[in-house]
Design an enzyme around this catalytic site. Sequence first.
Site, short mmCIF file in Angstrom:
data_model
loop_
_atom_site.label_atom_id
_atom_site.label_comp_id
_atom_site.label_asym_id
_atom_site.label_seq_id
_atom_site.Cartn_x
_atom_site.Cartn_y
_atom_site.Cartn_z
N LYS A 108 0.83 -1.22 0.00
CA LYS A 108 0.00 0.00 0.00
C LYS A 108 0.86 1.27 0.00
CE LYS A 108 -3.87 -2.34 0.17
NZ LYS A 108 -3.42 -3.68 -0.26
C1 PLP Z 1 -9.42 -3.96 -1.01
C2 PLP Z 1 -8.66 -4.67 0.07
N1 PLP Z 1 -9.31 -5.05 1.18
C3 PLP Z 1 -8.68 -5.67 2.18
C4 PLP Z 1 -7.33 -5.95 2.12
C5 PLP Z 1 -6.70 -6.70 3.23
O1 PLP Z 1 -5.72 -5.97 3.90
P1 PLP Z 1 -4.50 -6.72 4.62
O2 PLP Z 1 -3.63 -7.32 3.57
O3 PLP Z 1 -3.81 -5.58 5.35
O4 PLP Z 1 -5.06 -7.72 5.55
C6 PLP Z 1 -6.60 -5.55 0.97
C7 PLP Z 1 -5.17 -5.76 0.76
O5 PLP Z 1 -4.33 -6.31 1.17
C8 PLP Z 1 -7.29 -4.91 -0.08
O6 PLP Z 1 -6.65 -4.56 -1.21
#
Ligand code: PLP
Length: 378
Positions: free
Chosen positions: A185
């Site tokens: 990100k």
């Molecule tokens: C749209 C979206 N939602 C949720 C997540 C989940 O986040 P994390 O990887 O920090 O658990 C991500 C990416 O990783 C995402 O791109």
Amino acid sequence: MSRAPLYVTRPLLPPLEEFRPWLESIWQSGQVTNGGPYHDELERTLAAHLGVEHLSLFANGTLALMTALKALGLGGEVVTTPYSFVATTHALGWCGLTPVFADIDPVTLNLRPDAVEAAITPATRAILPVHVYGVPCDTAALRQIAARHRLALVYDAAHAFGVADAGGSLLRHGDLSVLSFHATKVFHTFEGGAVVCHDAAMKRELDLLKNFGFVDETTVVRTGINAKMDELRAAFGLLQLRHVDAAIEARRQIDAHYRAHLAGLSGLRCPQQPAAARSNHGYFPVFIDGGRALRDAVAAHLREHDVMARRYFHPLISDFPMYAALPSAAPARLPVARQAADSVLCLPIHPQMSADDCTRVAALLAEALGRQRRDARI
Ligand SMILES: Cc1ncc(COP(=O)(O)O)c(C=O)c1O
């Protein structure tokens, strides 16, 4: 001459020397987790940076999403998008909620309000839209639908760090907004996330839930979970914040280079200029018209030349085996999402890229599309 592969993104890593004083301080204090000083400082600093009042840090975006849904005490159906990273829907399943997929808008690629409304049943309790690629959803229409049907509105804002619309931070919309600070990100803490809320009572609830439900040493009042962010990641977040504006500006320049080089390339559409008042340029999706096989051939050509463009979001979440049998997952009900999943290619974009890198990617795209046109004529 061999070149380093160009990945779709690379984590922003400030000089290690800059991180050393924070590490030394953590080593001296011995407090490495459980709501330490850097955790609390990052919550305050991030809230100010993002222009929101209340924010609770989490170990990752998925746990943040799950805890947000749990904090609202939901049960039943939730209308959501099939065009996202799979964690959006998985979080519903982990909370015992049933996803109901609705189709997306062909321009924003976000949930289409009329499709959301058509998907609502007496069992619906919430809407879970995603600001895909950091492009704002139709927040006004979604707010009206949620109010009309008395539904909770939780935004998956994993892509929307720092994005603003005409009224200010995008994170002010909905009951809750959820961020991911994963290494991919724009702003990251290696792994991490946050929930943005509107009042101190909800912030307390989220804080309780992410720490097993403890209110003091011996009293547990919720079926909580361990979703805390530790001190190392919080400290790294504080350091990242010093660099993130420059990183977003570098991304903006890459975005502009791409647009200049790709304009007029036949068979390829660039995304619309973002409608957001402030964008974060986290992604640069292009759309290759002509079907999935053509898009995949273009992606393969780039890959052969060490350009690792990614087909986010293919496959659709609704095509994964645990969701494919849902009535709302039927392909005929999601034509726009399917078309997007078959044509999208996310090009590399990150602050370490040069203008030359953009030129190289654009040249490879032109070559691949030209070759496909020639082959089609044979
Ligand atoms: C749209 C979206 N939602 C949720 C997540 C989940 O986040 P994390 O990887 O920090 O658990 C991500 C990416 O990783 C995402 O791109």
